[in-house]
Write an enzyme that holds these catalytic residues in place. Sequence first.
Site, PDB file in Angstrom:
ATOM      1  CG  HIS A 182      27.915  -1.665 -12.135  1.00  0.00           C
ATOM      2  ND1 HIS A 182      26.729  -0.878 -12.343  1.00  0.00           N
ATOM      3  CD2 HIS A 182      28.774  -0.635 -11.319  1.00  0.00           C
ATOM      4  CE1 HIS A 182      26.696   0.288 -11.678  1.00  0.00           C
ATOM      5  NE2 HIS A 182      28.004   0.340 -10.851  1.00  0.00           N
TER       6      HIS A 182
ATOM      7  CG  ASP B 121      35.117   0.980  -6.648  1.00  0.00           C
ATOM      8  OD1 ASP B 121      35.444   1.933  -6.799  1.00  0.00           O
ATOM      9  OD2 ASP B 121      34.029   0.518  -6.212  1.00  0.00           O
TER      10      ASP B 121
END
Length: 429
Positions: free
Chosen positions: A306, A363
Amino acid sequence: MADQTAKLTLPDGRSCNLPVVVGTENEHAVDIRSLRADTGYITLDSGYMNTGATTSAITYIDGEAGILRYRGIPIEDLAEKSTFVETAYLLIHGELPTQAQLDTFSHQLTRHSMIHEDMHHFYAGFPSTSHPMAVIAAMVSSMSAYYPDCLDRSSPMDLHITRILSKVRTIAAFAYKKSIGQPVMYPRNALPYCANFLHMMFAVPAEPYEPDPIVVKALNQLFILHADHEQNCSTSTVRLVGSSGANVYAAVAAGVLALWGPLHGGANQEVVEMLEEIQASGSDVKQFVSDIKNKKGNRRLMGFGHRVYKNYDPRAKVLKSMADELLNHLGINDPMLDIARELEETALKDDYFISKKLYPNVDFYSGILYRAIGIPTPMFTVMFALGRIPGWIAHWKEMVEDTSTKIGRPRQIYTGQPQRAYVPRELRK
Ligand code: CMC
């Protein structure tokens, strides 16, 4: 805000003092807005790796510590105690609603859940193979044609907000029903937000659908955890489009399209496709991880890494335990969950992922939950979009209400040809 300045010295020896802005959580920024006027310099930061595009009072993230809070409230608390509708209210209006405010908000969402009957024809115009994100973006954008009062900037903002939040779930469920050739199911006013969406997705005229409370809880959690994430590709797109004065439906439609990419909201679909691929090739997780590390095929471990979190994404933690609860409750033994767990364990022990601070992101487990709920893979990114709507709206509202907002207009450093003459066609080589 603090009364501090930073001094910048330029190569020609000139220097300038730039104000320092300090946020609630002691985040520091150098305000460079006067830099160009004072010195002729701009700052260069492609990918906006270190650029604050705005101040905002909506969401706080500390990526190093793995903290995410909406309006000051930790998302772990919201995921456990709140509902998506209550969290949406919090994000958009800044405070948790009183019972009366929540009742009114929920009632408004129920009242605005239908879409204009003429909009049904649009679905017939799309090929049956259309990705639902293409359909949803087009439908959200065309809402501005059905509610042209949005072009009048003095029209009631709350009405547009309610319409988008409520109708987008109907639009998404209808897109799914059309794609599988089933009749659309109209919303049922007796059902709350998430249960109503499940009804529109899974009921058929011959058989009522009674939403399972644990499935409803999981969907609420998924939507809450996706509801906002401060500046990011889609939210900053919404703000940028909205900064031109474009209506809220146009701005949100742009957010839907920005979210579609595999590095952003499209990652949840890619995670499940990746897990399916690992299973189909004999579930050799170690080999798969080694291929990723060696950049074979230039692939990435989807659902890992991320831009902001350099620690375990707090949303992934909540979803990992929700995945256990939901699959247990439904009695599902999904081999994808076993592969995901092994993949996570292998990657978290591996130097490549450790040194690059790559941890599971939101996710990684959301796709497994969506599968268990019965959501088909191409709809995963749509689910992310449904969850993110309150965040996009909250940012649009914050921007519109801030009278100091300017149209977004970055600069660039030109690296092309210097001035040169036009060469007539017959003389070109
Ligand atoms: N698998 C393998 N290597 C990775 C991964 C990954 N998932 N993510 C980053 N890297 C490597 C990358 O190859 C690069 O290595 P090198 O220095 O050798 O070139 C290094 O780590 C830094 O990568 P980056 O692309 O500069 O990092 P970024 O901060 O720009 O990217 C990211 C963030 C999310 C785009 C990236 O981690 C990624 O592509 N992850 C997979 C896609 C994904 O799961 N996206 C969903 C994000 S969460 C939902 C949302 O908020 O949108």
